[in-house]
Design an enzyme around this catalytic site. Sequence first.
Site, mmCIF file in Angstrom:
data_model
loop_
_atom_site.group_PDB
_atom_site.id
_atom_site.type_symbol
_atom_site.label_atom_id
_atom_site.label_comp_id
_atom_site.label_asym_id
_atom_site.label_seq_id
_atom_site.Cartn_x
_atom_site.Cartn_y
_atom_site.Cartn_z
ATOM 1 N N GLN A 198 -8.910 0.169 13.593
ATOM 2 C CA GLN A 198 -7.982 -0.910 13.232
ATOM 3 C C GLN A 198 -6.994 -1.167 14.353
ATOM 4 O O GLN A 198 -6.682 -2.315 14.676
ATOM 5 C CB GLN A 198 -7.210 -0.600 11.938
ATOM 6 C CG GLN A 198 -8.087 -0.547 10.714
ATOM 7 C CD GLN A 198 -8.979 -1.781 10.593
ATOM 8 O OE1 GLN A 198 -8.479 -2.885 10.481
ATOM 9 N NE2 GLN A 198 -10.283 -1.585 10.639
ATOM 10 N N HIS B 118 -7.760 -3.790 17.039
ATOM 11 C CA HIS B 118 -7.834 -5.219 16.738
ATOM 12 C C HIS B 118 -6.734 -6.001 17.442
ATOM 13 O O HIS B 118 -6.967 -7.082 17.989
ATOM 14 C CB HIS B 118 -7.704 -5.456 15.232
ATOM 15 C CG HIS B 118 -9.026 -5.492 14.520
ATOM 16 N ND1 HIS B 118 -9.976 -6.430 14.786
ATOM 17 C CD2 HIS B 118 -9.541 -4.702 13.545
ATOM 18 C CE1 HIS B 118 -11.036 -6.228 14.007
ATOM 19 N NE2 HIS B 118 -10.803 -5.173 13.263
ATOM 20 N N GLU C 116 -4.758 -2.936 3.228
ATOM 21 C CA GLU C 116 -5.948 -3.789 3.300
ATOM 22 C C GLU C 116 -7.205 -2.926 3.144
ATOM 23 O O GLU C 116 -8.077 -3.220 2.342
ATOM 24 C CB GLU C 116 -5.949 -4.517 4.652
ATOM 25 C CG GLU C 116 -7.120 -5.453 4.854
ATOM 26 C CD GLU C 116 -7.217 -5.962 6.289
ATOM 27 O OE1 GLU C 116 -6.535 -5.394 7.183
ATOM 28 O OE2 GLU C 116 -7.994 -6.906 6.532
ATOM 29 N N HIS C 117 -7.291 -1.869 3.967
ATOM 30 C CA HIS C 117 -8.426 -0.943 3.907
ATOM 31 C C HIS C 117 -7.924 0.451 3.549
ATOM 32 O O HIS C 117 -6.958 0.913 4.147
ATOM 33 C CB HIS C 117 -9.134 -0.832 5.267
ATOM 34 C CG HIS C 117 -9.589 -2.140 5.825
ATOM 35 N ND1 HIS C 117 -8.926 -2.774 6.848
ATOM 36 C CD2 HIS C 117 -10.650 -2.916 5.520
ATOM 37 C CE1 HIS C 117 -9.567 -3.911 7.147
ATOM 38 N NE2 HIS C 117 -10.611 -4.025 6.356
ATOM 39 N N ASP D 101 -16.598 -3.908 7.755
ATOM 40 C CA ASP D 101 -16.346 -5.058 8.635
ATOM 41 C C ASP D 101 -17.623 -5.848 8.892
ATOM 42 O O ASP D 101 -17.571 -7.051 9.152
ATOM 43 C CB ASP D 101 -15.805 -4.587 9.992
ATOM 44 C CG ASP D 101 -14.331 -4.255 9.926
ATOM 45 O OD1 ASP D 101 -13.674 -4.700 8.962
ATOM 46 O OD2 ASP D 101 -13.838 -3.552 10.827
ATOM 47 N N HIS E 59 2.861 -37.236 -27.773
ATOM 48 C CA HIS E 59 2.006 -36.069 -27.991
ATOM 49 C C HIS E 59 1.769 -35.897 -29.489
ATOM 50 O O HIS E 59 0.624 -35.736 -29.939
ATOM 51 C CB HIS E 59 2.677 -34.797 -27.454
ATOM 52 C CG HIS E 59 2.601 -34.631 -25.968
ATOM 53 N ND1 HIS E 59 3.253 -35.448 -25.087
ATOM 54 C CD2 HIS E 59 1.939 -33.728 -25.198
ATOM 55 C CE1 HIS E 59 3.010 -35.049 -23.851
ATOM 56 N NE2 HIS E 59 2.200 -34.012 -23.886
#
Lengths: 434, 434
Positions: A261, A264, A329-330, A363, A422
């Site tokens: 990670q 990235h 996230e992971h 991934d 209504h």
Amino acid sequence: MAMARRLNQGDIDFEPRFAELLTIKRESSVDVNDQVAQIISDVRKDGDEALFIYTRRFDRFDLSTANLTIGKEEVDAAVEACSEEDIKALELAASRIAAYHSRQKPEDVRYTDDQGVTLGWRWTAVDAAGLYVPGGTASYPSSVLMNAIPARVAGVERVVMVVPTPDDKINPLVLAAARLAGIDEIYRIGGAQAIAALAYGTASIAPVDKIVGPGNAYVAVAKKQVFGQVGIDSIAGPSEILVIADCENDPDWIAADLLSQAEHDVSSQSILITDNEEFADAVAITVEKQLGASPRQDIAGEAWQNNSAIIVVDDFTQACTLSNRLAPEHLELAVADPDRLLPHIRHAGAIFLGRYAPEAIGDYLAGPDHVLPTARAARYASGLSVLDFMKRTSIIGAGEEALRRIGPAAVTLANAEGLHSHAQSVALRLKQKP
Amino acid sequence: MAMARRLNQGDIDFEPRFAELLTIKRESSVDVNDQVAQIISDVRKDGDEALFIYTRRFDRFDLSTANLTIGKEEVDAAVEACSEEDIKALELAASRIAAYHSRQKPEDVRYTDDQGVTLGWRWTAVDAAGLYVPGGTASYPSSVLMNAIPARVAGVERVVMVVPTPDDKINPLVLAAARLAGIDEIYRIGGAQAIAALAYGTASIAPVDKIVGPGNAYVAVAKKQVFGQVGIDSIAGPSEILVIADCENDPDWIAADLLSQAEHDVSSQSILITDNEEFADAVAITVEKQLGASPRQDIAGEAWQNNSAIIVVDDFTQACTLSNRLAPEHLELAVADPDRLLPHIRHAGAIFLGRYAPEAIGDYLAGPDHVLPTARAARYASGLSVLDFMKRTSIIGAGEEALRRIGPAAVTLANAEGLHSHAQSVALRLKQKP
């Protein structure tokens, strides 16, 4: 050497230091709102011509009506240029992603309840979806598959891709992935101008209903600004991983997971939580060693040093509690019995079970989508799915008898809310006074 | 008299006049962005104190720590103040809404595929949801039920309500609805300051993870600004209805249906599509007649005159095509066999089948949610549901054998994308060279 912060749950300053991890400023916030608004306005006003001008300026590419589209021949040539091994790997990924997402197709429901009211819902696909693919180094074929295949599985008839070709360069694998995902409408544009073209259309490009895909700050802000005109996916932030690991793991494996990670982006975040001081030390040393050999050591080193952490806890129940606060996230559960921890995890984009499930398989080709909520959004958001390309229409039907049963209460509530027509719309049918 | 525009598909100027209906500017766009940003910033900095100051200023109410919460006794008293008939109607609505939404609870999936990879997903509820309820005339008990019950059904443990009490006034039915929906944490605040308090928390109010509910421009902009810190529902626009009706309908019924949306707001939109000129005339006349007797004729008349239309088409296939372009929030199929048209409808928030299913029953108690996509958002969005209060976590598990089968292709793709540590995290486990 790059060193992540080290926290121990027993430390007196643990709480403020852990809280810092939750709020750490990981994204630089350049304000491009006005610039993006100008670009969108220009595309709405001048259409294709604005695309040509901005593409010349930003991508240094002489765009025209003649070369706006990336056609079949160009994709053929790109596929030819790829190695057979790469194509085979992409094909495996595409088929696994399609198989997983096919299970997400929702079912329609229709029933008549005990009052005779017909109820239910029906799912339909959006008519057209647009996929943004970044140019340059962040042009990932895996991202094409992960964004386009759910749209295809949903039944979206028209899936459009936009991808800038700065200096006339494009990654051939991106075009090969588009072919595999069944995309046959591709435009050579990027940035906010591409988002504007997808949202509002131009003479050459028909508008879409939903825009997905990652991009830089301009793209992210443009998606926010066109939201409402079209649907958008979530705005992706920097990637992050939390590894919960016991001391039985090979430090080399866990270090690689953390760096996968970190590599990235300098804004990425990698966190290890373990119950063993020696294992924590071993991973810290191994990360440094692997960093030294990484071609992306500048990026990964900065992310590791600035945003990351190794945390030692007393037991894995505590680890789960901290994980829920991070809402990563992971999340890797690299322990002997990951299913024992699973019920304690409330918030995560994706969970990887066991020692042989490194995040990287998610991934590329495990099957689930790699577009996942970041920056603690897993508290309330999900990864991309088939449902993001469909919408649900409620169904309500009634005959005279059913309306006679439930209608009077509707008249009561409409009158209580002061909504005369209504009440009347029901009362007239019941020949009742509203 | 108020008269909606009249269109005939045979007219030479039909297309531009129909297109105008799609883009008609229905919302005034006051720019309150800066004001809202200031309010949010003040609440983040000064917490409760900022709430007190803004509530004094905007709601003319002397808020303090002592009266911030609307407690059990106050709700008891409110319920006592309601008529038995109103309470009974609310109870029927609550039970029908709960029954319908219970069917939306999603199922978890887990399986092992032919490569031995464990895959699936798991749904969990958000920890805490905040419901905004407007004060004053737009304070609708039905809205409390429609927003809170899906959260409850989803399993949200903490559901919080905020409602301003301008001049110390509150609609007792709103509190009764909150009680029925199981809300026991209510704060006497509104506007952007209430949204900020829900998103960031104060000394007295713990933050939530998701904010839903309608509000004025300040509330809508505040929700957009806090998005990311928390999840939000869609931003609701003015209400709209499309009625597709044959000449067998009572014009009185259809006129009331059209006015039931028009009476919501001067920005509402009501459209009738029919295949019969005489029926079109009859409805036009009846709308005028009903308007004259409506206590909300100023609002409904303006909406009918400015934003609405009666359209005559040759047949109902054309009606469906136009309906798909409008993508209406509410669609009534007031025809003999609505199920024959249903397959031709692609985009709508909710569809009402048959002559005895006026839209108003959907607003109150048919069961489906009345929070629906407006302004053509039904092209890509759905109404509020249980899923809006849950999130899906992907599950990926692998043992050594499974990784040996799918891992090498992941290494190939990671290398193709230049992501060294991604490749390494898999290769190390396979004792393969990355």
